[in-house]
Design an enzyme around this catalytic site. Structure first.
Site, mmCIF file in Angstrom:
data_model
loop_
_atom_site.group_PDB
_atom_site.id
_atom_site.type_symbol
_atom_site.label_atom_id
_atom_site.label_comp_id
_atom_site.label_asym_id
_atom_site.label_seq_id
_atom_site.Cartn_x
_atom_site.Cartn_y
_atom_site.Cartn_z
ATOM 1 N N GLY A 119 -5.323 42.408 1.523
ATOM 2 C CA GLY A 119 -5.413 41.117 0.869
ATOM 3 C C GLY A 119 -6.866 40.712 0.662
ATOM 4 O O GLY A 119 -7.796 41.343 1.169
ATOM 5 N N LEU A 160 -12.085 38.938 7.026
ATOM 6 C CA LEU A 160 -10.786 39.407 7.516
ATOM 7 C C LEU A 160 -9.875 39.701 6.337
ATOM 8 O O LEU A 160 -9.820 38.927 5.380
ATOM 9 C CB LEU A 160 -10.178 38.324 8.412
ATOM 10 C CG LEU A 160 -8.917 38.608 9.213
ATOM 11 C CD1 LEU A 160 -8.844 37.631 10.381
ATOM 12 C CD2 LEU A 160 -7.654 38.469 8.379
ATOM 13 N N CYS A 162 -15.833 37.601 -0.811
ATOM 14 C CA CYS A 162 -14.460 37.122 -0.646
ATOM 15 C C CYS A 162 -14.037 36.203 -1.789
ATOM 16 O O CYS A 162 -13.127 35.378 -1.642
ATOM 17 C CB CYS A 162 -14.278 36.441 0.705
ATOM 18 S SG CYS A 162 -14.738 37.487 2.102
#
Length: 223
Positions: free
Chosen positions: A80, A148, A178
């Site tokens: 993801g 993450l 990100c």
């Protein structure tokens, strides 16, 4: 082993391995292969690595977030999130977990991973913070220090977390980290910390193991 001498069930064990400097692509392929081959007897594992310079683009990643690769490899991966950078001086820990047999939801798994990062940074007197709706850990001044990203397949996770220890941070300026334009990224060294990549990865494994231990078991260290 349980106190009565019986063997721990696979759901109660958590194996930790430090794999050293490894190229990204073979590790990703190994994670996928392990996840696809898992059985009820497969123990859960944490793999610690340090990667050579590479950009990785998440499954729904937008190409416009790659501003200028400067010749570095770009890997389209299946985790993801958007684009991030891995490189020397960064502690990466991949979490190969069967969360279904532990009755963990994805959101609480992410929260436990973030909590383990916060506790790891606290060992070096760095205050790590969450941001609502933005996975990862940030400094109070707004910079990101840990990224993450997970993939969940058949109730099992792979991919994981990266903690910036002592890096060349310039490549983060060649992307929107990100997916956030203008997001600054810092490392532990910028906060006055001197620590080794393996040391930080092992500290994360210990902290995550303590959270894991609440439901039985803990990390089993392997060379």
């Amino acid at each position: 082993m349980n106190p009565d001498g019986s063997e721990l069930s696979p759901a109660a064990t958590l194996d930790w391995q430090w794999l050293g400097r490894q190229d990204y692509l073979p590790i990703w392929q190994a994670m996928r292969a392990l996840t696809e081959a898992r059985t009820a007897a497969t123990p859960d594992q944490l793999w610690g690595v340090e990667h050579p310079p590479v950009f990785t683009q998440g499954q729904a990643g937008k190409p416009e977030h790659l501003l200028a690769p400067h010749g570095l490899p770009v890997v389209q991966t299946d985790r993801g999130g958007q684009i991030t950078y891995h490189g020397p001086g960064q502690a990466v820990v991949y979490l190969l977990l069967d969360i279904r047999r532990r009755h963990w939801m994805v959101r609480e798994t992410v929260q436990r991973i973030e909590e383990a990062v916060i506790r790891t940074l606290a060992r070096w007197e760095i205050d790590g913070l969450r941001r609502p709706g933005a996975p990862g850990i940030y400094l109070a001044t707004g910079e990101k220090i840990s990224a993450l990203g997970l993939k969940v397949r058949n109730g099992c996770t792979y991919h994981g977390v990266a903690i910036n220890v002592a890096m060349d941070l310039q490549p983060f300026g060649w992307i929107n980290p990100c997916g956030y334009a203008g997001l600054r990224t810092l490392d532990m060294a910028s906060q006055g910390v001197q620590a080794g990549v393996e040391q930080v990865a092992a500290a994360f494994a210990e902290e995550f193991g303590l959270l894991w231990q609440r439901q039985g078991g803990g990390p089993t260290m392997k060379p």
